[in-house]
Design a protein around this motif. Structure first.
Motif, PDB file in Angstrom:
ATOM      1  N   VAL A 112       7.856   1.724   0.850  1.00 59.16           N
ATOM      2  CA  VAL A 112       7.537   0.320   1.082  1.00 59.16           C
ATOM      3  C   VAL A 112       7.103   0.177   2.533  1.00 59.16           C
ATOM      4  O   VAL A 112       7.769   0.698   3.444  1.00 59.16           O
ATOM      5  CB  VAL A 112       8.743  -0.596   0.804  1.00 59.16           C
ATOM      6  N   VAL A 160       4.056   0.673  -1.779  1.00 59.35           N
ATOM      7  CA  VAL A 160       4.029  -0.772  -1.933  1.00 59.35           C
ATOM      8  C   VAL A 160       3.611  -1.376  -0.601  1.00 59.35           C
ATOM      9  O   VAL A 160       4.295  -1.201   0.410  1.00 59.35           O
ATOM     10  CB  VAL A 160       5.409  -1.323  -2.350  1.00 59.35           C
ATOM     11  N   PHE A 206       3.608  -4.505   1.263  1.00 60.75           N
ATOM     12  CA  PHE A 206       4.401  -5.736   1.203  1.00 60.75           C
ATOM     13  C   PHE A 206       3.928  -6.631   2.330  1.00 60.75           C
ATOM     14  O   PHE A 206       4.036  -6.273   3.512  1.00 60.75           O
ATOM     15  CB  PHE A 206       5.873  -5.351   1.342  1.00 60.75           C
ATOM     16  N   ARG A 255       0.692  -0.423  -4.937  1.00 57.64           N
ATOM     17  CA  ARG A 255       1.119  -1.700  -5.488  1.00 57.64           C
ATOM     18  C   ARG A 255       1.195  -2.720  -4.359  1.00 57.64           C
ATOM     19  O   ARG A 255       1.691  -2.416  -3.278  1.00 57.64           O
ATOM     20  CB  ARG A 255       2.466  -1.573  -6.191  1.00 57.64           C
ATOM     21  N   VAL A 303       2.590  -6.350  -3.064  1.00 62.85           N
ATOM     22  CA  VAL A 303       3.616  -7.375  -3.287  1.00 62.85           C
ATOM     23  C   VAL A 303       3.499  -8.404  -2.183  1.00 62.85           C
ATOM     24  O   VAL A 303       3.611  -8.074  -0.995  1.00 62.85           O
ATOM     25  CB  VAL A 303       5.031  -6.755  -3.294  1.00 62.85           C
ATOM     26  N   GLY A 335       5.039 -11.518  -0.231  1.00 67.04           N
ATOM     27  CA  GLY A 335       6.353 -12.093  -0.007  1.00 67.04           C
ATOM     28  C   GLY A 335       6.732 -12.055   1.452  1.00 67.04           C
ATOM     29  O   GLY A 335       6.020 -11.487   2.289  1.00 67.04           O
ATOM     30  N   ASP A 364      12.714 -11.284  -1.725  1.00 66.77           N
ATOM     31  CA  ASP A 364      11.360 -10.735  -1.714  1.00 66.77           C
ATOM     32  C   ASP A 364      11.379  -9.240  -1.430  1.00 66.77           C
ATOM     33  O   ASP A 364      10.619  -8.466  -2.031  1.00 66.77           O
ATOM     34  CB  ASP A 364      10.511 -11.459  -0.659  1.00 66.77           C
ATOM     35  N   ARG A 408      12.209  -7.378  -4.479  1.00 65.69           N
ATOM     36  CA  ARG A 408      11.060  -7.250  -5.376  1.00 65.69           C
ATOM     37  C   ARG A 408      10.173  -6.085  -4.957  1.00 65.69           C
ATOM     38  O   ARG A 408       9.666  -5.334  -5.798  1.00 65.69           O
ATOM     39  CB  ARG A 408      10.240  -8.541  -5.391  1.00 65.69           C
ATOM     40  N   ALA A 409       9.976  -5.945  -3.657  1.00 71.89           N
ATOM     41  CA  ALA A 409       9.179  -4.825  -3.171  1.00 71.89           C
ATOM     42  C   ALA A 409       9.850  -3.492  -3.504  1.00 71.89           C
ATOM     43  O   ALA A 409       9.184  -2.529  -3.910  1.00 71.89           O
ATOM     44  CB  ALA A 409       8.967  -4.947  -1.664  1.00 71.89           C
ATOM     45  N   ALA A 456       9.349  -2.687  -7.167  1.00 70.47           N
ATOM     46  CA  ALA A 456       8.000  -2.196  -7.434  1.00 70.47           C
ATOM     47  C   ALA A 456       7.856  -0.738  -7.024  1.00 70.47           C
ATOM     48  O   ALA A 456       7.219   0.068  -7.721  1.00 70.47           O
ATOM     49  CB  ALA A 456       6.971  -3.059  -6.700  1.00 70.47           C
TER      50      ALA A 456
END
Length: 261
Positions: free
Chosen positions: A6, A30, A32, A52, A54, A56, A63, A66-67, A70
């Protein structure tokens, strides 16, 4: 299965460069980012499902979770980069202490939240992992007029050391990179707003402040971060690595003179 990462603030500048580097190295990433528009480029990226996006707020745990979700859907979570930053400052003689503290939080909270979520995920998976926090040369050599930012980055470096001590025995490494001036979109926009003569003067000053004679590139920062996330850096923990072209070790002194011939 590829490892996942992330990157907060992953839509632009240093964050995007880190995303691209980790993708090039074969990871799932991810990106983010608070601003959904900054993630438009991710939709048709050649990495396909390994990238991906995300949208947020990195300072909100929901948030950040959520990352993390993912990332773990794509592969085992191996690393987290706390890059998100906000550049807003105030002085204590013109703002209330509360206002200044709120500005400190803008840069400290996302790093704390990111570390907390990453640590919990690493512990739950039993895999260990690596975290890299993005700091600044200003954490140790303050630039006038930047009190909240300087304070936040100094706190980020202290947090890095504390978490390295707390979670190193659990297989989690926590390090930081302290950046000098980096050529990002924000830096280019700043120069564009100055006019040609002022921009040239600023670039000369930047060259003087960095012993390598220039500002850094986002790709150079990404390379340092990728190394700290990798197994090659397995014995590096609790460190703050300057990625600043030598800016943090340069002292301009009235009596300075060049090297002896």
């Amino acid at each position: 299965m590829a490892r996942s990462y992330v990157v907060t603030g992953g839509g632009r500048g240093v964050g995007r460069a880190v995303v691209e580097r980790l993708l090039d190295d074969g990871g799932c990433v991810v990106a983010f980012e608070r601003d959904p528009a900054a993630l438009d480029w991710a939709g048709d990226h050649p990495a396909g499902a390994r990238l991906r996006a995300v949208a947020g707020d990195a300072s909100r745990e929901a948030d950040a979770e959520r990352a993390a979700d993912a990332a773990q859907e794509a592969g085992p979570l191996a690393g987290w980069v706390n890059n998100a930053a906000v550049f807003r400052d105030a002085a204590v003689h013109t703002a209330t202490a509360r206002e200044v503290l709120d500005l400190v939080a803008l840069n400290l909270d996302p790093a704390m939240v990111g570390c907390a979520v990453a640590v919990r995920r690493f512990l739950a998976a039993g895999t260990g992992g690596a975290i890299v926090n993005v700091s600044s040369h200003q954490a140790r050599r303050a630039v006038p007029g930047c009190l909240p930012y300087v304070t936040a980055k100094a706190a980020v470096e202290g947090m890095t050391r504390a978490m390295a001590v707390d979670y190193g025995p659990r297989g989690i490494r926590v390090n930081a990179v302290a950046l000098g001036s980096i050529a990002t979109e924000r830096y280019a926009d700043f120069l564009d707003g100055q006019g040609p003569d002022a921009a040239a003067r600023i670039e000369r000053e930047m060259a003087r402040l960095h012993p390598v004679g220039r500002v850094g590139s986002a790709a150079e920062v990404a390379g340092a971060i990728a190394h700290l996330l990798s197994a090659d850096a397995g014995f590096i923990n609790g460190a703050t690595v300057p990625v600043d072209g030598g800016r943090s070790v340069l002292a301009h002194d009235p009596e300075e003179h060049g090297p002896q011939a």
